[in-house]
Structure formats: C-alpha cells, structure tokens
Design a protein around this motif. Sequence first.
Motif, short mmCIF file in Angstrom:
data_model
loop_
_atom_site.label_atom_id
_atom_site.label_comp_id
_atom_site.label_asym_id
_atom_site.label_seq_id
_atom_site.Cartn_x
_atom_site.Cartn_y
_atom_site.Cartn_z
N ASP A 69 -0.89 2.21 4.47
CA ASP A 69 -2.14 1.53 4.81
C ASP A 69 -2.61 0.61 3.69
O ASP A 69 -3.50 -0.21 3.89
N ILE A 71 6.85 6.52 6.14
CA ILE A 71 5.48 6.42 5.63
C ILE A 71 4.82 5.17 6.20
O ILE A 71 5.33 4.05 6.04
N SER A 124 -1.99 6.73 -3.28
CA SER A 124 -0.92 5.74 -3.43
C SER A 124 -0.01 6.20 -4.55
O SER A 124 -0.46 6.83 -5.51
N ARG A 131 -1.51 13.38 0.81
CA ARG A 131 -0.59 12.57 1.61
C ARG A 131 -0.38 11.21 0.96
O ARG A 131 -1.35 10.48 0.71
N VAL A 132 0.86 10.87 0.69
CA VAL A 132 1.18 9.54 0.16
C VAL A 132 1.15 8.54 1.31
O VAL A 132 1.96 8.62 2.23
N SER A 133 0.19 7.60 1.24
CA SER A 133 0.10 6.59 2.30
C SER A 133 -0.07 5.19 1.72
O SER A 133 -0.34 4.24 2.46
N GLY A 134 0.09 5.07 0.41
CA GLY A 134 -0.05 3.77 -0.23
C GLY A 134 0.94 3.60 -1.36
O GLY A 134 1.58 4.56 -1.80
N ARG A 136 -5.58 10.98 0.96
CA ARG A 136 -4.64 9.86 0.95
C ARG A 136 -4.55 9.30 -0.47
O ARG A 136 -5.58 9.00 -1.09
N ARG A 185 -9.54 5.74 -4.07
CA ARG A 185 -8.13 5.93 -3.77
C ARG A 185 -7.40 6.13 -5.10
O ARG A 185 -7.35 5.23 -5.94
N GLU A 242 -9.36 17.03 5.61
CA GLU A 242 -8.17 16.23 5.88
C GLU A 242 -7.39 16.02 4.58
O GLU A 242 -7.95 16.05 3.48
#
Length: 421
Positions: A228, A225, A142, A187-190, A140, A117, A137
């Motif tokens: 995760d 957002i 942060s 994609r910013v997910s953290g 992901r 990550r 995909e």
Amino acid sequence: MAPSTIDLFAFGEDRLLELTAQHPTPFFAYDLPAARERFRRLRAVLPARVRLAYAVKSNPGLPLLETFAAEGAWFDCASAGEVSAVLAAGGTGSGMVFAGPAKSERDLQAALFAGARVQVDGIEDVQRLHTLHAGPEPLRVSVRVNPASGVSEAAAIIGGGGPSAFGVDEEVVDEFLAQAAAYDRVRVSGLQVFAASNELDAGRLLDNHRTALRIGRRLHETHGIELDLVDVGGGLGVRYAAAQPSLDVRALGAGLGRVLEENEWFTGELLLEPGRWLSAPTGVYCARVVRTKVSRGERFVMLEGGINHLLRPLLTGQSFPTLAVRPGVGVIGGRSASGVGGDLVPTTLAGPLCTSLDRVGTGDLPADLRPGDVVVLGQAGAYASTQAMTHFLSHQPPEQVWVDGAGAATGRAVQLSGSPA
C-alpha cells in the motif's frame, strides 16, 4: 555580487543588511514564505499518488514544521523527539513515517502512540513491535531494503548499494519475510528504499526509484504482498555553488508519473521524503569576523561561531556558499547591488574553538575583509544548527530568527519538546 551567486542565499542584499543590523550575531535566519513556496512548487509537479513527507532531520524548527503541516505535508521522523515536535506543530500520525537503524523502545512507543507507519530495519524491530502493539488488527509496517544493485549517488553519504547499517539487504529479504511471518501482530505491507543524498540529477533519482519498484514487484509476485506504500526516500539536492545545476523538479515529477505507469501492479501510494530541498534554501547563517591572518600562505578568517554552530562542512567536505556584508554598506567583494567592488580571494573559515578541527568551510571572500564584517553562509536551512556540536566549549547557541510574510522577525528558537508518554 553576480545574480547567480546571490540566488544561493535565502535573502537578498537589502534584507541581509537589515537582518545583520537588527540581530546580534551569530544567528540563523529562515524565510518561512520561501519554505511554503518550495513545498507548493514541488507538490504541483508531482503525480496525485505521490505523497510528500518532509524529512524532519534536515531542520526540526517548530515554525518550519508548522508551515509544512499547514500545507498538508506528511513527515519523516527518526526519533521520539521528532515525533513529539511534529505533533506539537499540528502534524498527525496518519501522515507520518518513522525510520532509524537502531530504534529504542522509547522511539517505537512514540511512533505507536502517534499512529505513525514504522519502517522496520530488521527482525528485531518486528519482534519488539509484536510485543508492543496492542491493537485488534495487525500493525502495518514497511520494510527498508538495502538494494544489491541498481542504485547510485553522486556523493557517498547514504551509501548507494554497498554495505549499510540501514535496512535488510536485498539478498536476504526472503529470509527476513519468512521470519517476520511468525509474528502475527505485525504485517509487512510497505517498502522503503533510500539510496541517495543531495542528488542534482533527476535521471539518477528516477533510476533509483525504478530500482525500488523493481524490488517491490518482487515482493508482490514472490510473496503476495499487496504493497500500500512504497517509500522511495529523499535525496533531492540543492546546489552549493553557482556553477552547479539546479535539480529539475518538473522532470522528476513527470518521470515519477512514468514510473507509476510502468508498474501497473502497484496500486498504492508512492512516498517522497525531501528534507534539504525544502529547507536548505530558506536559511542563512550570519557570523561576524573576529580577526584575519595568513599562515604559511593560507588565508584564515576567524569567526565568532564555528563547528559548534555549523558542523556539516567538516563532516562532508562540502562548503556552504559564502558572501560578506559590511554593516551600513551592503554586500562587499566582487560585483554587488551596492556597487562595492574588491577582489575575492580563497579563504578558510575557522571558528573560536580550541581545536584545529574547527573549520566551517572555504570560500572566495573579499581581500579587505575586516573585524566587524559579517560572513553569511547560504543554504543553511538544512543540516546546520541542530547538527552542530552546540555544547562544545560552552559557547552560547546562536539565535534562531524566523521571518514571516510581513517581513517581521521573531527570535523563537528551535523547539524539540519531550516525547509522548
């Protein structure tokens, strides 16, 4: 030697005497069972949703990485070399985060190769990952946010909430997210917020963690957002003097549980990145006295190793704890198990390098210290050997001694293999 002082060292008096008899100085020695015990102790007091990632930068020794990998640790890496070392030790990319304020393309390729990550520090990271990522995909990631307020640290090493080379300033995070949205393969997910270093106050750490969740709530409510992963960084401190308090990790674990309860909107995982807390107490540095002198009222002890082995005291002004061992006798000065007394006097430790910068700290050492005695520096399992100016003046590097559960020692050196192709 008072028990509260000897507790600052990885090995007791008998083991220090044995190690200094068996191994030519200078050397670093590390207690692997102690590292395992510290990991388990911290893991046991943390909520189940808190992941524990060892900060490799504190000590990248392969035997240490193998020890933590066997315990199921995650890893916090900051270079292609650290990624490679973790993989060689049995770690996996699914339990790895990758950080750094100036990531090279080689670094990003290594992180992607491993499946780590990535924590982006600016739009440039997003742009390059958009180009490099070839998966079906979105990748992901942060975002590291530099808080505008609400964070603090006892010693200004990471930087608290002031200007920083790290991350995106909180004041412009909206602008950053708008820019990042244009790169559909990322994609910013953290979120990561790291705001302290070597903090001994659990309450102060928890206040910083609440700030991280406050920022996370804003990203969730304002930008939709679904986080995760929220990485609250490290900063778990160790004491370098007997008079300092120890960090109450039970209070920290209980407090993190309350922080999660206070933030019902967050259903992901929380990540804690201790490095020093896990590794520092496992190591000692041992170097023989070459000569002593008094210069204009200041007492100097010259060691066979200096900032080419131990640079951090010069960088931070924080000395490592010290004691002295006399071969065949034991710990000397003060009150020791061997019964060898003697006055302790303030001492400046200097090394063999031809520069007045070669100072490895200060400490109270025996007044009768003489050539051949061994000075031992404790809490040397973190930010020691690999942070030093090893090649300066071309002295030989110190041996790395890894002590296993049976008490045997091996001379396996710190290993950093090349990065993945």
